[in-house]
Scaffold this active site. Sequence first.
Site, mmCIF file in Angstrom:
data_model
loop_
_atom_site.group_PDB
_atom_site.id
_atom_site.type_symbol
_atom_site.label_atom_id
_atom_site.label_comp_id
_atom_site.label_asym_id
_atom_site.label_seq_id
_atom_site.Cartn_x
_atom_site.Cartn_y
_atom_site.Cartn_z
ATOM 1 N N LEU A 62 0.707 -1.127 0.190
ATOM 2 C CA LEU A 62 -0.356 -0.080 0.056
ATOM 3 C C LEU A 62 0.514 1.646 0.270
ATOM 4 O O LEU A 62 1.622 1.558 0.668
ATOM 5 C CB LEU A 62 -1.199 -0.116 1.263
ATOM 6 C CG LEU A 62 -1.654 1.163 1.756
ATOM 7 C CD1 LEU A 62 -2.553 1.476 0.546
ATOM 8 C CD2 LEU A 62 -2.418 1.668 3.001
ATOM 9 N N HIS A 64 10.259 8.344 10.353
ATOM 10 C CA HIS A 64 11.213 9.528 10.884
ATOM 11 C C HIS A 64 9.888 11.034 11.389
ATOM 12 O O HIS A 64 8.795 10.703 11.329
ATOM 13 C CB HIS A 64 12.121 10.187 10.124
ATOM 14 C CG HIS A 64 11.355 10.318 8.734
ATOM 15 N ND1 HIS A 64 11.145 10.014 7.472
ATOM 16 C CD2 HIS A 64 10.789 11.879 8.700
ATOM 17 C CE1 HIS A 64 10.852 10.876 6.767
ATOM 18 N NE2 HIS A 64 10.144 11.571 7.591
ATOM 19 N N ALA A 111 18.036 8.286 14.745
ATOM 20 C CA ALA A 111 17.945 7.367 15.077
ATOM 21 C C ALA A 111 18.118 5.630 14.619
ATOM 22 O O ALA A 111 16.996 5.114 14.420
ATOM 23 C CB ALA A 111 17.083 7.359 16.417
ATOM 24 N N GLU A 122 20.073 1.438 15.826
ATOM 25 C CA GLU A 122 20.698 1.789 17.289
ATOM 26 C C GLU A 122 21.890 1.731 17.849
ATOM 27 O O GLU A 122 21.656 2.026 19.144
ATOM 28 C CB GLU A 122 20.754 0.001 17.373
ATOM 29 C CG GLU A 122 21.659 -1.012 17.511
ATOM 30 C CD GLU A 122 20.392 -1.365 19.325
ATOM 31 O OE1 GLU A 122 19.535 -1.950 18.918
ATOM 32 O OE2 GLU A 122 21.667 -2.073 20.255
ATOM 33 N N ASP A 138 16.645 -1.692 19.758
ATOM 34 C CA ASP A 138 16.077 -1.959 18.618
ATOM 35 C C ASP A 138 15.379 -2.560 19.275
ATOM 36 O O ASP A 138 13.496 -2.774 19.245
ATOM 37 C CB ASP A 138 16.790 -2.367 17.606
ATOM 38 C CG ASP A 138 17.068 -1.478 16.463
ATOM 39 O OD1 ASP A 138 16.569 -0.482 16.033
ATOM 40 O OD2 ASP A 138 17.788 -1.345 15.574
ATOM 41 N N GLY A 163 27.632 -5.194 43.722
ATOM 42 C CA GLY A 163 28.053 -5.370 44.449
ATOM 43 C C GLY A 163 29.625 -6.816 44.312
ATOM 44 O O GLY A 163 30.160 -6.655 44.926
ATOM 45 N N GLN A 168 30.258 -13.981 45.596
ATOM 46 C CA GLN A 168 29.617 -13.158 46.553
ATOM 47 C C GLN A 168 29.835 -12.684 47.186
ATOM 48 O O GLN A 168 31.282 -12.994 48.206
ATOM 49 C CB GLN A 168 27.612 -14.924 47.096
ATOM 50 C CG GLN A 168 27.453 -14.820 45.463
ATOM 51 C CD GLN A 168 26.311 -16.207 45.729
ATOM 52 O OE1 GLN A 168 27.184 -17.288 46.151
ATOM 53 N NE2 GLN A 168 25.739 -15.275 45.528
#
Length: 432
Positions: free
Chosen positions: A73, A99, A139, A141, A173, A253, A277
Amino acid sequence: MNTAPLQGIKVVDFTNVQSGPSCTQLLAWLGADVIKIERPGTGDATRNELQFLPDEPSYYFLQLNSDKKSLALDAATPDGRDILTRLIKEADIFIENLHPGAMDKLGFSWEVVHKINPRCIYGTIKGFPLSSRFVDLKAYEPVAQVTAGAASTTGWWTGDNDVPTQSGAALGDSNTGMHMTIGLLAALMQREKTGEGSYVYQSMHNACLNLCRIKTRDQLTLDRIGYLTQFPQYPDGKFGDFVPRSGNQEGSGVLGWTYKCKGWETDPNAYAYIILQRGAKDFEKACQAFGFEDWLTNPDFNTADARDRHKQQIWDRIGQWAITRDKFEVVKALAPYGVPCAPVLSTKEIMDDQSLYDGNTLVKIDQGGKIGEFVTVGVPFTISDYQPTYGPCPTLGGNTDEVLTSLGYTADEQARFKANGTTAPLPATAAK
């Protein structure tokens, strides 16, 4: 019983490339009827981008557009505008990612669409929030990543490779498409209460920034105390007034790092990620797994704060341990002790892992013809009483006659649309 969450929802998809199509494909997999608007003769830009066979759509297109209908279309023609208007009158969602200003110029802004169909939700994807000084930038990615803090905080902090680095994950994206999906689903729920569709605006920048939330946390801490204990630069390096790059250090951390394993000479992905950890019991179990029980009584290592100050010694010793094992042996040795760890997997290793072909994680789609079967990433979550089906992508304009007939256009009208360039490209002589 059809348990598809979006059964009966009609979507007019005026998007192209990745950010929009990743959203509308997910809507289609959840049961929505998605009609993809494509320019006659050319279609979505990704159809012909990075092709692997002449005259066949690329994997880029195939992985983002399955289970949609394709309507060729040109909405800029008078007939095209009429067709799009009829579609919108029946739609629950209209989504575009052209855009800035393009849809206004075409005559289908939010205000116009809302007037045509007050119940239609209007989704728009742009590069930046309307308040941004970069709002008019085109714009891509990487543009989203470099302006949202992802690139400046990714990569190495010393040496020749000390450059802002974009992530291999599509933060600007497909991540934007996922965020837009959340917004559209929220708007559908809102419509149940208000009876009206709303305007959902999603910027690539904000989607990327949302995933950089912990970097803004680090900036707050840096502003407050002037250093970041979890970063490799602590305690001997100097901190500026912005969050630096931190190599492969884990973002919170705990002490996490990527360690070279046996076979690295020929395999660039012969690495394992290992985390120490902060909890005393967790650290004790890790020391048992490594055979480093001497750390338990050494004041340089037996507290989390001490380990922050002696990162390099920790990395060096674990590195010497890991290099004698392949990446899978590392995981086999550490996992029974509850040490968070995993092998670094290449895309080839991931796509060859048959356990991931579980109906959602990785899926095989039969496109037929010269393409045959291809692999893509499925719906990233599971629903207990719904299993998506994954069908082929549409040919360019392959559903044009079907869609136009459903809208009430006669065969003669459809023939006229093809002849005047509305649903088919004009002959070269007529187009000049």
